[in-house]
Design an enzyme around this catalytic site. Structure first.
Site, mmCIF file in Angstrom:
data_model
loop_
_atom_site.group_PDB
_atom_site.id
_atom_site.type_symbol
_atom_site.label_atom_id
_atom_site.label_comp_id
_atom_site.label_asym_id
_atom_site.label_seq_id
_atom_site.Cartn_x
_atom_site.Cartn_y
_atom_site.Cartn_z
ATOM 1 N N HIS A 288 0.808 -1.227 0.000
ATOM 2 C CA HIS A 288 0.000 0.000 0.000
ATOM 3 C C HIS A 288 0.839 1.274 0.000
ATOM 4 O O HIS A 288 0.351 2.337 0.366
ATOM 5 C CB HIS A 288 -0.963 -0.013 1.202
ATOM 6 C CG HIS A 288 -2.013 -1.090 1.108
ATOM 7 N ND1 HIS A 288 -2.777 -1.495 2.169
ATOM 8 C CD2 HIS A 288 -2.408 -1.851 0.059
ATOM 9 C CE1 HIS A 288 -3.609 -2.467 1.772
ATOM 10 N NE2 HIS A 288 -3.390 -2.698 0.509
ATOM 11 N N CYS B 50 4.002 21.299 -5.167
ATOM 12 C CA CYS B 50 5.117 20.978 -6.059
ATOM 13 C C CYS B 50 5.538 22.235 -6.822
ATOM 14 O O CYS B 50 4.767 23.191 -6.914
ATOM 15 C CB CYS B 50 4.625 19.908 -7.025
ATOM 16 S SG CYS B 50 5.792 19.412 -8.277
HETATM 17 P P1 OAD Z 1 -7.158 -3.406 10.399
HETATM 18 O O1 OAD Z 1 -7.250 -2.153 11.185
HETATM 19 O O2 OAD Z 1 -8.287 -3.785 9.528
HETATM 20 O O3 OAD Z 1 -6.911 -4.632 11.378
HETATM 21 C C1 OAD Z 1 -5.972 -4.573 12.415
HETATM 22 C C2 OAD Z 1 -5.886 -5.935 13.046
HETATM 23 O O4 OAD Z 1 -4.858 -5.883 14.030
HETATM 24 C C3 OAD Z 1 -7.154 -6.416 13.751
HETATM 25 O O5 OAD Z 1 -7.429 -7.743 13.367
HETATM 26 C C4 OAD Z 1 -6.774 -6.339 15.244
HETATM 27 O O6 OAD Z 1 -7.418 -7.354 16.008
HETATM 28 C C5 OAD Z 1 -5.288 -6.556 15.190
HETATM 29 N N1 OAD Z 1 -4.506 -5.988 16.322
HETATM 30 C C6 OAD Z 1 -4.824 -4.959 17.144
HETATM 31 N N2 OAD Z 1 -3.820 -4.750 18.033
HETATM 32 C C7 OAD Z 1 -2.850 -5.669 17.762
HETATM 33 C C8 OAD Z 1 -1.574 -5.973 18.318
HETATM 34 N N3 OAD Z 1 -1.065 -5.266 19.340
HETATM 35 N N4 OAD Z 1 -0.864 -7.000 17.784
HETATM 36 C C9 OAD Z 1 -1.361 -7.708 16.737
HETATM 37 N N5 OAD Z 1 -2.557 -7.464 16.167
HETATM 38 C C10 OAD Z 1 -3.296 -6.462 16.668
HETATM 39 O O7 OAD Z 1 -5.767 -3.309 9.594
HETATM 40 P P2 OAD Z 1 -5.306 -4.024 8.245
HETATM 41 O O8 OAD Z 1 -5.755 -5.431 8.204
HETATM 42 O O9 OAD Z 1 -3.878 -3.743 8.082
HETATM 43 O O10 OAD Z 1 -5.594 0.170 3.479
HETATM 44 O O11 OAD Z 1 -6.120 -3.191 7.183
HETATM 45 C C11 OAD Z 1 -5.896 -3.408 5.829
HETATM 46 C C12 OAD Z 1 -6.012 -2.134 5.045
HETATM 47 O O12 OAD Z 1 -7.263 -1.495 5.348
HETATM 48 C C13 OAD Z 1 -4.997 -1.079 5.391
HETATM 49 O O13 OAD Z 1 -3.749 -1.285 4.764
HETATM 50 C C14 OAD Z 1 -5.651 0.174 4.906
HETATM 51 C C15 OAD Z 1 -7.058 -0.065 5.416
HETATM 52 O O14 OAD Z 1 -8.058 0.519 4.702
HETATM 53 C C16 OAD Z 1 -5.485 1.305 2.805
HETATM 54 O O15 OAD Z 1 -5.469 2.390 3.361
HETATM 55 C C17 OAD Z 1 -5.357 1.135 1.323
HETATM 56 ZN ZN ZN Z 2 4.373 18.593 -9.911
#
Ligand code: OAD
Ligand code: ZN
Length: 241
Positions: free
Chosen positions: A115, A147
């Site tokens: 991302h 920019c």
């Molecule tokens: P989420 O915010 O959807 O999920 C975070 C996960 O981390 C959850 O399952 C929590 O239970 C877990 N969690 C919380 N605290 C934790 C800890 N201390 N250790 C381990 N796990 C923990 O985040 P992502 O799955 O990364 O995309 O989300 C995917 C994408 O959705 C992101 O990259 C972003 C978002 O929209 C874009 O912005 C394009």
């Molecule tokens: Zn530019």
């Protein structure tokens, strides 16, 4: 529980990790979903989509500013350092959805950023790239960097409605296909195509491990679920390896 996972890690030649926002929570960065999730406060379609940015960049910059501020203060935790140590035991790549640069700061050699990364800004017209840190004060003061060509910069991250960098996605899929073991850490596994990386690994014969304080949609498919925080569980694993 650790013992079974340690055994699988010892048996594996090639290991890959997939990380999500939960990986950075112990470094003080808010996740997207769940109780303290950013998406409770910011509707992603209104703030983090390409169409929203084009319509009202000031609004998108409210979110970017908050994320840049959090990341500028954050340092890697013991979990990030454990993933660096795991390279000695066969970890080939860290495939991450995170844009905070913490795996690189910790010293992970091969990080595949699905991302993008907040540490660079890209011009929305001429694609000129600059370092976010060179504009940090200005951004934190509430301004939007422009920019030389006159257009505004945005962070070099993937917005909703945009494709992922194709080369990085291909490499990540290739890593998933060739790995013997994949550890999914701190991701809710709901955002595609990143969410299909563990299932692709499984389909091609990999052992699946998951580390998360809560069960996710991926949990029923994994071989071992380590319930808990990333830092605690990864360092627990390293102590036993
Ligand atoms: P989420 O915010 O959807 O999920 C975070 C996960 O981390 C959850 O399952 C929590 O239970 C877990 N969690 C919380 N605290 C934790 C800890 N201390 N250790 C381990 N796990 C923990 O985040 P992502 O799955 O990364 O995309 O989300 C995917 C994408 O959705 C992101 O990259 C972003 C978002 O929209 C874009 O912005 C394009
Ligand atoms: Zn530019």
């Amino acid at each position: 529980m650790y013992e079974n996972v340690v055994k699988k890690i010892r048996e594996a030649d090639k290991i890959a990790a997939l990380t999500g926002a939960g990986m950075s929570v112990e470094s003080g960065i808010a996740p997207f979903r769940g109780e303290d999730g950013l998406w409770n406060e910011f509707d992603p379609q209104e703030y983090a989509s390409l169409s929203a940015f084009r319509k009202d960049p000031d609004k998108s910059w409210e979110l970017f500013r908050l994320q840049i501020e959090e990341c500028s203060r954050a340092e890697p935790h013991e979990g990030h350092h454990s993933l660096v140590e795991l390279e000695e035991h066969g970890l080939n790549s860290v495939i991450t959805q995170n844009v905070d640069d913490l795996h690189q700061k910790a010293g992970s050699k091969k990080v595949l950023e699905l991302h993008g990364n907040l540490s660079e800004l890209i011009c929305s017209s001429c694609r000129e790239r600059v370092k976010t840190k060179d504009h940090l004060k200005y951004i934190l003061d509430g301004d939007i960097p422009h920019c030389k060509c006159g257009s505004i910069f945005r962070p070099d991250v993937v917005l909703f409605g945009e494709s992922l960098p194709l080369g990085v996605l291909r490499k990540s899929q290739h890593e998933a296909e060739r790995t013997d073991l994949l550890i999914s850490i701190g991701t809710s596994a709901v955002v595609q195509p990143a969410a299909s990386i563990p299932t692709l690994a499984k389909k091609t014969g990999s052992v699946l491990i998951e580390i998360n304080p809560k069960r996710t949609v991926l949990t029923p498919k994994v071989d071992h679920f380590l319930k808990g925080k990333a830092g605690e569980k990864l360092s627990g694993l390293m102590e036993r390896l």
